[in-house]
Write a protein that holds these residues in place. Structure first.
Motif, mmCIF file in Angstrom:
data_model
loop_
_atom_site.group_PDB
_atom_site.id
_atom_site.type_symbol
_atom_site.label_atom_id
_atom_site.label_comp_id
_atom_site.label_asym_id
_atom_site.label_seq_id
_atom_site.Cartn_x
_atom_site.Cartn_y
_atom_site.Cartn_z
ATOM 1 N N ASP A 1 0.942 -1.327 -0.168
ATOM 2 C CA ASP A 1 0.045 -0.045 -0.017
ATOM 3 C C ASP A 1 0.932 1.298 -0.199
ATOM 4 O O ASP A 1 1.906 0.873 1.101
ATOM 5 C CB ASP A 1 -0.910 -0.136 1.459
ATOM 6 C CG ASP A 1 -1.939 -0.977 1.179
ATOM 7 O OD1 ASP A 1 -2.243 -1.067 0.077
ATOM 8 O OD2 ASP A 1 -2.379 -1.302 2.322
ATOM 9 N N ASP A 2 -0.074 1.797 -0.467
ATOM 10 C CA ASP A 2 1.011 3.160 -1.014
ATOM 11 C C ASP A 2 0.865 4.384 0.705
ATOM 12 O O ASP A 2 -0.136 4.916 0.111
ATOM 13 C CB ASP A 2 0.687 4.650 -2.128
ATOM 14 C CG ASP A 2 1.248 5.487 -2.397
ATOM 15 O OD1 ASP A 2 2.909 5.747 -1.306
ATOM 16 O OD2 ASP A 2 1.041 6.537 -3.099
ATOM 17 N N ILE A 3 1.355 4.127 1.591
ATOM 18 C CA ILE A 3 1.859 5.235 2.430
ATOM 19 C C ILE A 3 1.991 5.889 2.966
ATOM 20 O O ILE A 3 4.149 5.941 2.948
ATOM 21 C CB ILE A 3 1.728 3.915 4.130
ATOM 22 C CG1 ILE A 3 0.128 2.466 3.996
ATOM 23 C CG2 ILE A 3 1.052 4.652 5.235
ATOM 24 C CD1 ILE A 3 0.804 1.881 4.643
#
Length: 89
Positions: A59-61
């Protein structure tokens, strides 16, 4: 089966220089590659992928990172808070 004449024609279309001394060996290897594709065409499968991997991307966190000053510390040139690169065109 591809002939030497066809290999010469393909080489001409691709603008690849093949001299006559290499033509026989190149044609043989070209035919071996095509034979391998015939083998692959005969492989039967059920259409399922052999591994269980699906989305392997994380996930792009947004996380804390370098401070802008630290990131620019070793830049050869800076401008308005960014790395300045030489003009390409």
């Amino acid at each position: 089966m591809v002939t030497e004449k066809e290999v010469q024609h393909i080489a001409g279309l691709a603008d690849i220089g093949i001299n006559t001394g290499e033509l026989g060996d190149f044609t043989a290897r070209f035919n071996e590659i095509l034979d391998y594709f015939d083998v692959l065409d005969r492989v039967q499968g059920d259409g399922k992928v052999a591994c269980d991997l699906s989305n392997v991307m994380r996930d792009d966190i947004v996380e804390p990172s370098l401070l802008q000053e630290d990131a620019l510390k070793n830049a050869a040139a800076k401008e308005d808070g960014f790395v300045k690169a030489p003009r390409v065109m």
